[in-house]
Design an enzyme around this catalytic site. Structure first.
Site, PDB file in Angstrom:
ATOM      1  N   GLY A 103      64.150  30.903  46.382  1.00  0.00           N
ATOM      2  CA  GLY A 103      62.933  31.448  45.807  1.00  0.00           C
ATOM      3  C   GLY A 103      63.311  32.062  44.471  1.00  0.00           C
ATOM      4  CB  CYS A 104      62.176  31.563  41.082  1.00  0.00           C
ATOM      5  SG  CYS A 104      62.555  29.832  41.241  1.00  0.00           S
ATOM      6  CB  VAL A 105      64.460  36.837  41.806  1.00  0.00           C
ATOM      7  CG1 VAL A 105      64.901  36.836  43.246  1.00  0.00           C
ATOM      8  CG2 VAL A 105      65.506  36.248  40.910  1.00  0.00           C
TER       9      VAL A 105
ATOM     10  CB  THR B 198      60.357  35.752  44.972  1.00  0.00           C
ATOM     11  OG1 THR B 198      60.668  37.095  44.587  1.00  0.00           O
ATOM     12  CG2 THR B 198      59.835  35.010  43.766  1.00  0.00           C
TER      13      THR B 198
END
Lengths: 105, 410
Positions: A103-105, B198
């Site tokens: 997941g891109c932060v 996210t």
């Protein structure tokens, strides 16, 4: 982390069903997980993407992003969504026995 | 005389240059910065401009105020880096040779990459807030807007400041309440992520917050195109969302010269070792701030924490020592939640954001993942800290490495 039997082989998966160890993966496992993901049959086009993702992860240590797949295979995003409906990057990573794309932060 | 060239004089480039100025022997080192823009932007402030909370003058200062002799600043774009010859060719035809190169050219928005986005409706019914210009235009638009359906869309991750779209939405909600038109506005957040954010805990808590504010989240929405005349966005899996006002976070990419120089990945970010921020390809090139492919938040706080530890490591490195794997991906962000409140998150490569107190365990005064008025004031005070301490390379009293003290496992 739980043990799960897929295509007659016991492998470790995380709580979201992603395999922990990519080395335990087999093509038969891919076929079974694909069915769970609503893809009844893996065609040559599917395999092209799956093989690319395994190679890419082998080199980088992580599942490729959607953009890395389109750039690396020349298959368009639209086609990827047709092959692996809803979230192709996530779906193909699971079928290819790789971890969830970060997941891109 | 050793030559250090820093490409980009934004947040990361300016901070690292001023740190070096304090600690390096400048009789032995020549430090040159290159940037095409004479203005330094306080980018976190762009978020407040659409709502009239900040104006243009709050977010700009001349770069010259922050970069002074013996540092040199050249105002030019970069044409190309030749890493083998150790040479930077500039758009103004000058060439700079270097012993060490720092790439700090950040990331920018590219609305032209999404069909239909940057055409005749751009700046009319389609807006952004990621540049000074776009945020000023959106301010005018919101001033006159009668209401309707506001759709906020993130095109693709990673983006600069991953929490900004959420903050924009919550500030918009507050803005419409204040102006008595919230009942005439429907707010939808269309995101390629599976939820509001996210990381799992933050995503759940922020998702609940959006729900309480009557904001609808359309998850897993990968936009394929905008239909500017029909006023709708269409995803790759053929979901359509109509809008009256579209506020987009367009595709983010690193600088073009990175691609031209063969130094970038598919989004023009430079591949680096995520713990040392050194280029994987060249051992005299480092990448600070948003320009690298490190899986950390693209945010000023991340750049600042990384640079805190970078300077000393770099000095040891140039004396022949090994680089220490010092950077833990530490990021923290204020998140404006509207109505004069805010929350805060603090996390790194390994540890997702959790509730708790920061920076003093048990005391705060900032609250993690929990709304408070103090957090909002913290965010507003931060602008002062940015201009007066951070950019000048002075120490800010916050720990660079993330700490688990004060965080609650949930």
């Amino acid at each position: 982390m739980v043990a799960k039997t897929i295509a007659g082989k016991t492998v470790e998966v995380n709580e979201e069903g992603f395999m922990i160890n990519p080395n335990e993966w087999t093509e038969e496992i891919a076929v079974e997980i694909a069915k769970e993901e609503g893809i009844p049959e893996l065609t040559a086009e599917h395999w092209k993407i799956i093989n690319f993702c395994r190679q890419s992860a082998g080199a980088s240590g992580k599942a490729p992003t959607l953009r890395q797949i389109t750039v690396g295979t020349g298959v368009s995003t639209k086609e990827l969504f047709a092959l692996f409906p809803k979230g192709p990057a996530k779906k193909v990573a699971r079928i290819a026995g790789l971890g969830k794309p970060e997941g891109c932060v | 005389m050793k030559k250090l060239v820093i490409l980009g004089a934004g947040t990361a480039g300016t901070i690292v240059a001023n740190r070096f100025k304090r600690v390096m022997d400048l009789d032995e080192w020549q430090i040159t910065l290159v940037d095409p823009d004479p203005i330094h932007y306080y980018q976190p402030g762009f978020l407040f401009i659409p709502f009239g909370m900040y104006t243009r003058k709050d977010v700009i200062k001349p770069k010259r105020d922050y970069i002074s002799a013996p540092l040199t600043l050249i105002q030019s774009a970069v044409e190309e880096v030749d890493p083998v010859q150790r040479l930077v060719r500039l758009a103004n035809k000058q060439s700079l040779s270097y012993d060490y190169l720092i790439i700090a050219t950040g990331t920018d928005i590219h609305p032209e990459e999404t069909p239909g986005m940057a055409e005749h409706e751009w700046g009319k019914s389609i807006h952004s807030f990621y540049t000074l210009d776009t945020s000023l235009k959106l301010n005018q638009m919101l001033h006159n807007w009668e209401g309707g359906r506001l759709v906020v869309n993130v095109v693709e991750n990673p983006i600069k400041c991953p929490v900004a779209p959420l903050e924009f939405i919550m500030l918009a909600d507050w803005h419409f309440h204040k102006h008595g038109k919230r009942d005439r506005v429907e707010i939808i957040y269309a995101t390629p992520l599976p939820g509001a954010f996210t990381k799992p805990v933050a995503s759940r808590l922020l998702g609940e917050l959006l729900e309480r504010k009557n904001i609808q989240v359309e998850a897993d929405f990968m936009i394929e195109r905008v239909e500017p005349d029909a006023k709708k966005i269409v995803s790759y899996d053929e979901r359509e969302i109509e809008y009256d006002l579209l506020v987009t976070v367009p595709l983010n990419k690193g600088a073009e010269f990175v691609a031209r120089s063969g130094l970038g990945n598919e989004l023009n970010y430079v591949p680096v070792d995520q713990y040392t921020l050194r280029s994987k390809a060249y051992d005299n090139i480092f990448v600070l701030g948003d320009a690298s492919d490190a899986p950390a938040s693209k945010a000023g706080a991340t750049a600042h924490f990384a640079i805190d530890l970078f300077t000393e490591n770099f000095l040891r490195y140039v004396e022949g020592h090994e680089l220490k794997p010092y950077f833990d991906g530490h990021a923290n962000c204020f998140i404006e939640t509207g109505f004069g409140k805010g929350l805060m998150i603090d996390f790194n490569y390994e540890q997702e954001p959790l509730p708790g107190r920061y920076p003093l365990p048990g005391i705060g005064p900032l609250t993690l993942l929990e709304e408070s008025e103090f957090n909002h004031w913290g965010k507003l005070m931060f602008r002062w800290m940015y201009w007066h301490l951070l950019l000048k390379g002075m120490e800010v009293p916050l720990p660079s490495e993330m700490s688990m003290s004060g965080k609650r496992l949930v």
